[in-house]
Write an enzyme that holds these catalytic residues in place. Structure first.
Site, PDB file in Angstrom:
ATOM      1  N   CYS A  74       0.720  -1.192  -0.036  1.00  0.00           N
ATOM      2  CA  CYS A  74      -0.050  -0.014  -0.108  1.00  0.00           C
ATOM      3  C   CYS A  74       1.084   1.263   0.005  1.00  0.00           C
ATOM      4  CB  CYS A  74      -0.853   0.007   1.334  1.00  0.00           C
ATOM      5  SG  CYS A  74      -1.770  -1.450   1.583  1.00  0.00           S
ATOM      6  N   CYS A  77       2.430   3.162  -3.219  1.00  0.00           N
ATOM      7  CA  CYS A  77       1.647   4.168  -3.965  1.00  0.00           C
ATOM      8  C   CYS A  77       1.306   5.178  -2.856  1.00  0.00           C
ATOM      9  CB  CYS A  77       0.363   3.584  -4.758  1.00  0.00           C
ATOM     10  SG  CYS A  77       0.317   2.407  -5.854  1.00  0.00           S
ATOM     11  N   HIS A  78       0.656   4.993  -1.580  1.00  0.00           N
ATOM     12  CA  HIS A  78       0.106   5.806  -1.051  1.00  0.00           C
ATOM     13  C   HIS A  78       1.200   6.563  -0.074  1.00  0.00           C
ATOM     14  CE1 HIS A  78      -3.819   4.879  -2.297  1.00  0.00           C
ATOM     15  NE2 HIS A  78      -3.614   3.625  -2.023  1.00  0.00           N
ATOM     16  N   CYS A 112      -8.110  -1.914  -4.405  1.00  0.00           N
ATOM     17  CA  CYS A 112      -6.804  -1.623  -4.601  1.00  0.00           C
ATOM     18  C   CYS A 112      -6.196  -2.942  -4.766  1.00  0.00           C
ATOM     19  CB  CYS A 112      -6.465  -0.830  -3.262  1.00  0.00           C
ATOM     20  SG  CYS A 112      -6.092   0.742  -3.778  1.00  0.00           S
ATOM     21  N   CYS A 175     -34.916   1.124  11.796  1.00  0.00           N
ATOM     22  CA  CYS A 175     -33.864   1.424  12.541  1.00  0.00           C
ATOM     23  C   CYS A 175     -34.339   2.706  13.402  1.00  0.00           C
ATOM     24  CB  CYS A 175     -32.869   1.935  11.435  1.00  0.00           C
ATOM     25  SG  CYS A 175     -32.305   0.729  10.447  1.00  0.00           S
ATOM     26  N   HIS A 179     -33.405   4.488  17.064  1.00  0.00           N
ATOM     27  CA  HIS A 179     -32.284   5.427  17.062  1.00  0.00           C
ATOM     28  C   HIS A 179     -32.708   6.708  16.707  1.00  0.00           C
ATOM     29  CE1 HIS A 179     -29.464   2.098  17.705  1.00  0.00           C
ATOM     30  NE2 HIS A 179     -30.329   1.408  16.707  1.00  0.00           N
ATOM     31  N   ARG A 216     -22.065  -4.872  12.534  1.00  0.00           N
ATOM     32  CA  ARG A 216     -23.057  -4.209  13.728  1.00  0.00           C
ATOM     33  C   ARG A 216     -24.385  -4.089  12.748  1.00  0.00           C
ATOM     34  NH1 ARG A 216     -24.829  -3.016  18.582  1.00  0.00           N
ATOM     35  NH2 ARG A 216     -26.525  -4.067  17.714  1.00  0.00           N
ATOM     36  N   CYS A 220     -28.231  -5.835  14.226  1.00  0.00           N
ATOM     37  CA  CYS A 220     -29.150  -5.252  14.535  1.00  0.00           C
ATOM     38  C   CYS A 220     -30.393  -6.009  13.951  1.00  0.00           C
ATOM     39  CB  CYS A 220     -29.315  -3.832  14.053  1.00  0.00           C
ATOM     40  SG  CYS A 220     -28.968  -2.728  15.544  1.00  0.00           S
TER      41      CYS A 220
END
Lengths: 259, 105
Positions: A74, A77-78, A112, A175, A179, A216, A220
């Site tokens: 990685c 390039c980065h 990538c 949801c 929430h 997650r 739920c």
């Protein structure tokens, strides 16, 4: 008649992008951190006590390691992730021009790998993928979330919003029912949060490992007895995008700790 | 495996210092089963040792009920400058080490 319409349109423009019904205004947005006890907060705040940092350390090694038939790392390039990756996680999921749809940070890492490193994709929730996204996410700690600002993302944010509002499962809950409408209350002793995904991938004590936002969301969904969408499915990406745009302005906490 | 060690880099002679360690380990209990009913074999860290300039100053035995990525914190008296060595030993020949240094004035 036309004049009235013009006035009405002007009023709409002046008031700006009004909040949709039931949405949390930006100054009232609180990350899950605000709902935790002092012990869990202390664990997140201390980088030598935060188990998520173990994954960040692994991710740092992977960042520098050459892989695939292209024999590139990685870093080739980065460069130094501290500069090049700062703020990146705060704007994901982002629009990918080639695919014409939004992709998550995990999907970007795998793209990538496929395109530049000629390596096999890492499976969702595998230790290496979580470690890399935690390492990339860590570089954005403290940066305000900006996801969903790209106008090309608009239909996908809307798709995510619809999914967020849509009742599902045998318990027939959306949801939003927890929430948006019931945060600060409790569900079986645990505080109901606003569902602001500021610290993913995060270390959940219940999981005893790092996990992605998709994991997650899937838990739920099984919680309301619904069939969970597959990892990487357009629905999960749209939901993730909507949630991140709904959390706009909150600082990134990756890797967060949650109970 | 990755480990995070927190030892103060400087301390006064005779000062009580806190040492905190966190290491990566799945701590598989040996009591769980896979979806098709097979027992997942136990894979835990069984002991932890800390040495201060070669002298053992802290030892702990770990058991299946301890959570993944065990975190241990303990105290010692800063006597002299030198090195702390940490060692985690576990099932299937698992062994992992880390070091940290301290300057005592």
């Amino acid at each position: 008649m036309i004049a009235w319409r013009a006035i009405a349109a002007a009023i709409l423009l002046v008031t700006g992008p009004a909040l949709l019904a039931g949405e949390i205004p930006s100054d009232a947005r609180r990350s899950g951190y605000a709902f935790m006890g002092p012990d869990t907060r202390a664990m997140q705040d201390d980088d030598t006590a935060n188990p998520g940092m173990l994954f960040v350390l692994d991710g740092e090694q992977l960042w520098k390691k050459t892989t695939g038939t292209a024999e590139k790392a990685c870093a080739d390039c980065h460069g130094d992730a501290r500069g090049s990756m700062k703020g990146v996680a705060a704007r994901y999921p982002a629009f990918d021009k080639a695919l014409g749809r939004p992709i998550t940070l995990d999907q970007r890492i795998n793209l990538c790998r496929a395109n530049h490193q000629q390596a096999t994709p890492l499976p969702y929730e595998s230790r290496d993928l979580l470690a890399l996204s935690a390492f990339v996410g860590r570089q954005s700690r403290g940066v305000p979330i900006t996801a969903g600002e790209d106008p090309q993302l608009e239909p996908f944010v809307e798709q995510g919003r619809k999914l967020f509002m849509q009742r599902e499962g045998q318990l027939n809950l959306a949801c939003t029912n927890c929430h948006d409408d019931n945060f600060d209350k409790r569900l079986a002793g645990a505080p109901i949060t606003q569902g602001q995904p500021a610290g993913y991938p995060l270390y959940r004590l219940e999981w005893q490992t790092l996990g992605s936002l998709e994991r997650r969301l899937r838990s739920c969904m099984s919680g309301v007895r619904a069939q969970a969408y597959d990892y990487g499915s357009p629905e999960l990406v749209a939901l993730e995008l909507y949630l991140m745009s709904r959390a706009r302005g909150l600082p990134m906490e990756t890797p967060a700790v949650r109970p | 495996m990755a480990a995070l060690i927190n030892v103060p880099s400087r301390a006064k002679r005779g000062e009580i210092i806190e040492i905190r360690t966190l290491t990566s380990h799945i701590m598989e209990t040996g009591f769980r089963h896979t979806a098709d009913g097979k027992l997942v074999p136990r894979d835990i860290i069984t002991s932890f040792i800390c040495r201060y300039n070669g002298d053992e100053i802290f030892r702990a035995d770990l058991f299946p009920a301890i959570a993944a990525n065990p975190y241990l914190s303990f105290f010692t008296v800063a006597k002299e400058s030198g090195k702390f060595e940490f060692e985690w030993i576990g099932d299937n020949g698992y062994s992992s080490t880390a070091t940290a240094s301290i300057t005592v004035e």
